[in-house]
Design a protein around this motif. Structure first.
Motif, PDB file in Angstrom:
ATOM      1  N   SER A 171      -6.211   2.562  11.354  1.00  0.00           N
ATOM      2  CA  SER A 171      -5.969   3.075  10.007  1.00  0.00           C
ATOM      3  C   SER A 171      -4.483   3.010   9.660  1.00  0.00           C
ATOM      4  O   SER A 171      -3.623   2.992  10.542  1.00  0.00           O
ATOM      5  CB  SER A 171      -6.458   4.518   9.895  1.00  0.00           C
ATOM      6  N   PHE A 172      -4.204   2.979   8.367  1.00  0.00           N
ATOM      7  CA  PHE A 172      -2.818   2.997   7.888  1.00  0.00           C
ATOM      8  C   PHE A 172      -2.807   3.555   6.477  1.00  0.00           C
ATOM      9  O   PHE A 172      -3.768   3.395   5.721  1.00  0.00           O
ATOM     10  CB  PHE A 172      -2.196   1.593   7.931  1.00  0.00           C
ATOM     11  N   SER A 173      -1.707   4.201   6.142  1.00  0.00           N
ATOM     12  CA  SER A 173      -1.590   4.774   4.799  1.00  0.00           C
ATOM     13  C   SER A 173      -0.511   4.090   3.970  1.00  0.00           C
ATOM     14  O   SER A 173      -0.475   4.240   2.747  1.00  0.00           O
ATOM     15  CB  SER A 173      -1.273   6.275   4.892  1.00  0.00           C
ATOM     16  N   PHE A 186     -15.863   8.467  -8.952  1.00  0.00           N
ATOM     17  CA  PHE A 186     -14.761   7.552  -8.642  1.00  0.00           C
ATOM     18  C   PHE A 186     -13.654   7.758  -9.668  1.00  0.00           C
ATOM     19  O   PHE A 186     -13.912   8.033 -10.844  1.00  0.00           O
ATOM     20  CB  PHE A 186     -15.224   6.094  -8.676  1.00  0.00           C
ATOM     21  N   SER A 187     -12.421   7.620  -9.231  1.00  0.00           N
ATOM     22  CA  SER A 187     -11.290   7.769 -10.143  1.00  0.00           C
ATOM     23  C   SER A 187     -10.087   7.016  -9.591  1.00  0.00           C
ATOM     24  O   SER A 187     -10.025   6.690  -8.409  1.00  0.00           O
ATOM     25  CB  SER A 187     -10.929   9.251 -10.337  1.00  0.00           C
ATOM     26  N   PHE A 188      -9.138   6.734 -10.461  1.00  0.00           N
ATOM     27  CA  PHE A 188      -7.888   6.080 -10.063  1.00  0.00           C
ATOM     28  C   PHE A 188      -6.986   7.105  -9.363  1.00  0.00           C
ATOM     29  O   PHE A 188      -6.894   8.230  -9.828  1.00  0.00           O
ATOM     30  CB  PHE A 188      -7.187   5.513 -11.302  1.00  0.00           C
ATOM     31  N   PRO A 189      -6.315   6.792  -8.236  1.00  0.00           N
ATOM     32  CA  PRO A 189      -6.316   5.491  -7.546  1.00  0.00           C
ATOM     33  C   PRO A 189      -7.597   5.272  -6.746  1.00  0.00           C
ATOM     34  O   PRO A 189      -8.173   6.213  -6.204  1.00  0.00           O
ATOM     35  CB  PRO A 189      -5.100   5.597  -6.619  1.00  0.00           C
ATOM     36  N   PHE A 190      -8.026   4.010  -6.668  1.00  0.00           N
ATOM     37  CA  PHE A 190      -9.342   3.698  -6.134  1.00  0.00           C
ATOM     38  C   PHE A 190      -9.370   3.480  -4.620  1.00  0.00           C
ATOM     39  O   PHE A 190     -10.428   3.504  -4.014  1.00  0.00           O
ATOM     40  CB  PHE A 190      -9.906   2.454  -6.835  1.00  0.00           C
ATOM     41  N   GLY A 191      -8.202   3.243  -4.015  1.00  0.00           N
ATOM     42  CA  GLY A 191      -8.171   2.994  -2.578  1.00  0.00           C
ATOM     43  C   GLY A 191      -8.749   1.630  -2.246  1.00  0.00           C
ATOM     44  O   GLY A 191      -8.893   0.754  -3.110  1.00  0.00           O
ATOM     45  N   PHE A 192      -9.121   1.454  -0.987  1.00  0.00           N
ATOM     46  CA  PHE A 192      -9.676   0.170  -0.548  1.00  0.00           C
ATOM     47  C   PHE A 192     -10.500   0.398   0.714  1.00  0.00           C
ATOM     48  O   PHE A 192     -10.651   1.521   1.184  1.00  0.00           O
ATOM     49  CB  PHE A 192      -8.565  -0.858  -0.303  1.00  0.00           C
ATOM     50  N   ASN A 193     -11.056  -0.687   1.231  1.00  0.00           N
ATOM     51  CA  ASN A 193     -11.990  -0.628   2.365  1.00  0.00           C
ATOM     52  C   ASN A 193     -13.193   0.258   2.037  1.00  0.00           C
ATOM     53  O   ASN A 193     -13.690   1.015   2.872  1.00  0.00           O
ATOM     54  CB  ASN A 193     -11.292  -0.149   3.643  1.00  0.00           C
ATOM     55  N   LYS A 194     -13.634   0.112   0.785  1.00  0.00           N
ATOM     56  CA  LYS A 194     -14.823   0.824   0.327  1.00  0.00           C
ATOM     57  C   LYS A 194     -15.313   0.154  -0.946  1.00  0.00           C
ATOM     58  O   LYS A 194     -14.628  -0.715  -1.518  1.00  0.00           O
ATOM     59  CB  LYS A 194     -14.511   2.298   0.070  1.00  0.00           C
ATOM     60  N   THR A 195     -16.476   0.553  -1.403  1.00  0.00           N
ATOM     61  CA  THR A 195     -17.030   0.030  -2.649  1.00  0.00           C
ATOM     62  C   THR A 195     -16.881   1.067  -3.751  1.00  0.00           C
ATOM     63  O   THR A 195     -17.217   2.237  -3.566  1.00  0.00           O
ATOM     64  CB  THR A 195     -18.515  -0.331  -2.482  1.00  0.00           C
ATOM     65  N   THR A 196     -16.320   0.633  -4.884  1.00  0.00           N
ATOM     66  CA  THR A 196     -16.156   1.504  -6.054  1.00  0.00           C
ATOM     67  C   THR A 196     -17.043   0.980  -7.183  1.00  0.00           C
ATOM     68  O   THR A 196     -17.050  -0.218  -7.466  1.00  0.00           O
ATOM     69  CB  THR A 196     -14.685   1.513  -6.521  1.00  0.00           C
ATOM     70  N   VAL A 221       0.860  -1.182   0.000  1.00  0.00           N
ATOM     71  CA  VAL A 221       0.000   0.000   0.000  1.00  0.00           C
ATOM     72  C   VAL A 221       0.895   1.231   0.000  1.00  0.00           C
ATOM     73  O   VAL A 221       1.818   1.339   0.812  1.00  0.00           O
ATOM     74  CB  VAL A 221      -0.924   0.030   1.231  1.00  0.00           C
ATOM     75  N   ILE A 222       0.647   2.139  -0.926  1.00  0.00           N
ATOM     76  CA  ILE A 222       1.403   3.393  -1.010  1.00  0.00           C
ATOM     77  C   ILE A 222       0.408   4.544  -1.002  1.00  0.00           C
ATOM     78  O   ILE A 222      -0.496   4.606  -1.850  1.00  0.00           O
ATOM     79  CB  ILE A 222       2.282   3.450  -2.270  1.00  0.00           C
ATOM     80  N   ASP A 223       0.561   5.427  -0.037  1.00  0.00           N
ATOM     81  CA  ASP A 223      -0.299   6.616   0.083  1.00  0.00           C
ATOM     82  C   ASP A 223      -1.780   6.256   0.023  1.00  0.00           C
ATOM     83  O   ASP A 223      -2.577   6.912  -0.655  1.00  0.00           O
ATOM     84  CB  ASP A 223       0.048   7.636  -0.997  1.00  0.00           C
ATOM     85  N   GLY A 224      -2.146   5.208   0.730  1.00  0.00           N
ATOM     86  CA  GLY A 224      -3.554   4.845   0.842  1.00  0.00           C
ATOM     87  C   GLY A 224      -4.132   4.096  -0.330  1.00  0.00           C
ATOM     88  O   GLY A 224      -5.352   3.867  -0.375  1.00  0.00           O
ATOM     89  N   ASP A 225      -3.299   3.693  -1.296  1.00  0.00           N
ATOM     90  CA  ASP A 225      -3.817   2.936  -2.432  1.00  0.00           C
ATOM     91  C   ASP A 225      -3.195   1.555  -2.461  1.00  0.00           C
ATOM     92  O   ASP A 225      -2.002   1.375  -2.176  1.00  0.00           O
ATOM     93  CB  ASP A 225      -3.546   3.663  -3.748  1.00  0.00           C
ATOM     94  N   LEU A 226      -3.996   0.550  -2.827  1.00  0.00           N
ATOM     95  CA  LEU A 226      -3.545  -0.834  -2.854  1.00  0.00           C
ATOM     96  C   LEU A 226      -2.840  -1.127  -4.178  1.00  0.00           C
ATOM     97  O   LEU A 226      -3.477  -1.155  -5.235  1.00  0.00           O
ATOM     98  CB  LEU A 226      -4.731  -1.777  -2.664  1.00  0.00           C
ATOM     99  N   VAL A 227      -1.538  -1.344  -4.091  1.00  0.00           N
ATOM    100  CA  VAL A 227      -0.739  -1.663  -5.280  1.00  0.00           C
ATOM    101  C   VAL A 227      -0.813  -3.152  -5.568  1.00  0.00           C
ATOM    102  O   VAL A 227      -1.084  -3.579  -6.686  1.00  0.00           O
ATOM    103  CB  VAL A 227       0.720  -1.215  -5.093  1.00  0.00           C
TER     104      VAL A 227
END
Length: 607
Positions: A406-408, A331-341, A231-237
Motif C-alpha cells: 500500500s501507499f498513500s 461515492f464522492s470526490f476524491p475518488f481514489g483508485f484500485n477500486k470501482t466507482t 498521488v496525494i493523500d490516497g487520491d490519483l492526481v
C-alpha cells in the motif's frame, strides 16, 4: 547402471574443480588453483583500483565482488589489479582461474559518516577525483538534517560543485512526506518555496523538500502538468504512463517514488490500468487528468478521465467527445483508485466539445474520437453513452514488484539511477543541475538531493548518494527548475538552499515533495548551529557567520541567534571584528561560538 556411474563421476569432478582451497591445503593442490593472500585495501568505492595478491593467477583470471564482475586492469602470476565494480555493503572477493575458484576475502563498500562536519576526503566519482568538503551540517526538522557538500577539484583549478542533501529519519513520529501539486490545480506552475508556505499551518509544517517530477512545457492548455503519476493523500492526481515489458527491460519508462503510510519510501515502476463500462459499452481509459493526445487525422482513440484537479473544465481541445459523470450514492470526490466507482451520465454526450465543465463532485470522460478511414465522422465509444447510463470506472495503480504494497503518496521521476545498490547503466551524459530522491536499504532513511551548476551526470549523482548510504534512487526534474527548500534557512532566510541557474531566484515547478512536521508549535530555542561548518577563503575575502536556533523538534525558529561568545583561534590567518572575519594569510583556524552550555565551531581555510 553405467549411466548412473557417469553422472556420479561428473558430479565428483565438478565438486573438485569448484572447491575453495584453504591455506593448509595450498601446498598439496594443483598450481592451477588460485589463492588470495591479501588485498591492497578491504574498503573502497566503485571505480577504485585494488590489487589482489596471491598465487596461480592466470592471465585470463576473472574476479568477482559478490555477484559482480570486476574489470581486470593488469594481471600476473602473483597479483591481479582490478577496478572495483558497483555494489554496496559487504561482499566477498574471489578469483576464478578456469574451473578453479580461490578462497574468499572480505571487501566493504565505503559510506561517509553523516554525523561529522568539516574537511572530508579525496573521493573517486566515476573516475574523477575530488576533495569532498562538508560545508554545512545542521538539523532542520523532526529527524532531519541538512548537509551542503562541496566537490572541489583537487587542484582547485575548476569551479567547485555544490550538493545540497536532506537526510530524514523516518522513525521520527512527527515526520511524514507529502507531494504538493502547483496551486493544487492542473495546469499551473508554482515555486517550491510558495508551495511550502501555502500548505503550511501550525502542526502541519512543510519544512523541507525539493522540486518533484518533470512537467509538461509545451505551450498549450496543459502547461505544467506532471509528466508521470502523482498521488496525494490516497487520491490519483495524474496517472503514470502505461508500463510494458520492453519499457522495463530497456529503461524506456520512468519509475516512481512511493510512500507507504506517508513515511517509508520505496522506488518501483508504476503499473496503470483504467477502464469504464456500461451495459453496452466497454472502453479503456488511457489516463487521468492528462492532455488527450492525437490529431483528428489519426484512427487511434484516446480517452481520459478528468476530475476537478484541472479546475472548472477538462481543458481538452474541440476534437473530441465528452460525457459528464455524477457519482452515484456512496461515492464522492476524491475518488481514489484500485477500486470501482459508479457514475451516472449527466446529460447528453457532446461531440467536438471544447473543455466541458466538470461537475463539482463528479468527473468527465473525454474521448478523442479519431476519424473513420472512409470519412470524417467522429467515432468513439464515449459518443455511444446516453444520458442516465450507469458507468463503472475502474482505475488501478500499483508498484510492479510489490502489487499488494500500500501507499498513500507517489511522485514520478526520470530514470531509476540506483537500483538495489547498483548504479543504472543509463547515464544522462550532460553536466546539469539535478534533483534526486533516495532511500537506504532498510528504508529507515530518506534522502533528497540537489546539485548546483556546473552540474553532474546522473551516474555521478548516483555514486555520490551511494556514498551516503542510498540503496535506491530516482532522478527528478533538473535544470533551472532544480530547487531545495528549508524553512527559515538559506538565501536571506527565504528557504532557498541551492542556487538555480547560479542565481537566487526560485523557478516554477509543476509539483514538489516535502517532509512535513506534525510537531506542536514551539518557538523556544533548545539548540543552535552555525549555518556553515567549513569555509574556504582567499586573502582579502570576508566571512560573516550566521547562527540558527532550533526548537526541541529541530525546526529553525531563530534565524539570527546571537551566541554568548564568538572567537577566532588563529589570528595569523586573519582578524575577527564586529562579527566578521577578514582573511589575510594562508592557514587554517576555527571560529568558535558558545550558546548556553553548547559550543560549536566553523572550520576556516585560507588558501
Amino acid at each position: 547402471m553405467r549411466k548412473l556411474s557417469v553422472v556420479v563421476l561428473c558430479m565428483v569432478t565438478l565438486a573438485a574443480c569448484n572447491k575453495q582451497r584453504t591455506g593448509s591445503e595450498l601446498g598439496s593442490v594443483s598450481r592451477d588453483t588460485p589463492f588470495i593472500t591479501g588485498v591492497s585495501t578491504g574498503l573502497g568505492v566503485f571505480g577504485d583500483t585494488l590489487t589482489i595478491s596471491g598465487q596461480s593467477f592466470a592471465k585470463n583470471a576473472a574476479v568477482l565482488f559478490g555477484a559482480n564482475g570486476a574489470k581486470v586492469v593488469e594481471t600476473g602470476d602473483t597479483y591481479v589489479k582490478v577496478m572495483v565494480p558497483q555494489g554496496s555493503g559487504s561482499v566477498y572477493i574471489k578469483v576464478w582461474n578456469g574451473g578453479y575458484s580461490s578462497n574468499s576475502v572480505a571487501f566493504t563498500y565505503k559510506t561517509i559518516d553523516q554525523g561529522t562536519a568539516g574537511l572530508g576526503q579525496i573521493i573517486n566519482i566515476q573516475g574523477s577525483y575530488y576533495l569532498l568538503d562538508t560545508a554545512a551540517l545542521f538539523d532542520v526538522g523532526p529527524g532531519t538534517r541538512y548537509m551542503q557538500l562541496v566537490l572541489n577539484d583537487t587542484g582547485f583549478a575548476y569551479a567547485p560543485v555544490k550538493i545540497n542533501m536532506l537526510v530524514y529519519d523516518v522513525s521520527n513520529p512527527y515526520l511524514t512526506f507529502k507531494p504538493v501539486l502547483a496551486n493544487d490545480k492542473i495546469p499551473t506552475t508554482e515555486t517550491v518555496l510558495s508551495m511550502a508556505s501555502r500548505k503550511s499551518a501550525p502542526g502541519n509544517v512543510y519544512f523541507a523538500g525539493t522540486s518533484g517530477d518533470f512537467f509538461r512545457t509545451t505551450t498549450d492548455n496543459f502547461y505544467g502538468q506532471p509528466v508521470q503519476g502523482l498521488v496525494i493523500d490516497g487520491d490519483l492526481v495524474t496517472s503514470p504512463s502505461y508500463l510494458t515489458a520492453s519499457d522495463v527491460n530497456t529503461g524506456g519508462v520512468d519509475a516512481h517514488a512511493f510512500f507507504e503510510n506517508g513515511k517509508k519510501l520505496f522506488i518501483d515502476y508504476a503499473v496503470y490500468n483504467g477502464s469504464a463500462s456500461s451495459k453496452t459499452q466497454f472502453m479503456s481509459i488511457d489516463g487521468v487528468n492528462k492532455i488527450r493526445l492525437g490529431t483528428l487525422s489519426e484512427a487511434r482513440m484516446y480517452i481520459m478521465l478528468m476530475t476537478r484537479y484541472t479546475g472548472a473544465s477538462t481543458l481538452q481541445s474541440n476534437a473530441g467527445a465528452e460525457a459528464s459523470l455524477l457519482p452515484v450514492t456512496g461515492f464522492s470526490f476524491p475518488f481514489g483508485f484500485n477500486k470501482t466507482t459508479s457514475f451516472v451520465v449527466n446529460g447528453s454526450v457532446v461531440a467536438k466539445q471544447t473543455g466541458m465543465a466538470i461537475p463539482a463532485n463528479g468527473a468527465v470522460l473525454s474521448g478523442y474520437p479519431g476519424q473513420a478511414i472512409s470519412g470524417t465522422t467522429p467515432i468513439t465509444t464515449v459518443t455511444k453513452l446516453a444520458n442516465g447510463d450507469t458507468v463503472k470506472v475502474n482505475i488501478q495503480v500499483y508498484p510492479q514488484s510489490a502489487p499488494s504494497r500500500s501507499f498513500s503518496q507517489m511522485i514520478g521521476g526520470r530514470s531509476w539511477i540506483i537500483r538495489n545498490g547498483i548504479l543504472n547503466d543509463t547515464n544522462w551524459i550532460s553536466k546539469l543541475q539535478r534533483t534526486a530522491i533516495g532511500v537506504s536499504q532498510d528504508e529507515s532513511k530518506v534522502y533528497m538531493c540537489t546539485v548546483d551548476n556546473p552540474g553532474l551526470f546522473t551516474k555521478e549523482v548516483a555514486q555520490l548518494m551511494q556514498l551516503y548510504g542510498v540503496y535506491n534512487a530516482l532522478n527528478l526534474i533538473g535544470g533551472n527548475e532544480t530547487t531545495m527548500f528549508v524553512k527559515n534557512a538559506g538565501y536571506n532566510n527565504t528557504g532557498l538552499m541551492n542556487r538555480p541557474n547560479s542565481g537566487t531566484t526560485s523557478y516554477v515547478n509543476g509539483e514538489g515533495i516535502f517532509g512535513v512536521s506534525a510537531a506542536p508549535e514551539d518557538n523556544t530555542v533548545a539548540a543552535f548551529s552555525p549555518a556553515n561548518s567549513l569555509v574556504r577563503l582567499t586573502a582579502g575575502n570576508t566571512f560573516t557567520p550566521v547562527f540558527y536556533g532550533m526548537n526541541q523538534y529541530g525546526l529553525i525558529v531563530n534565524t539570527a541567534l546571537v551566541p554568548a561568545t564568538v572567537a577566532l583561534d588563529n589570528n595569523a590567518i586573519g582578524s575577527f571584528s564586529n562579527g566578521t572575519f577578514t582573511a589575510t594569510a594562508k592557514g587554517t583556524g576555527k571560529i568558535t561560538a558558545t550558546y548556553g552550555s553548547v559550543t560549536k565551531s566553523i572550520k576556516i581555510i585560507v588558501q
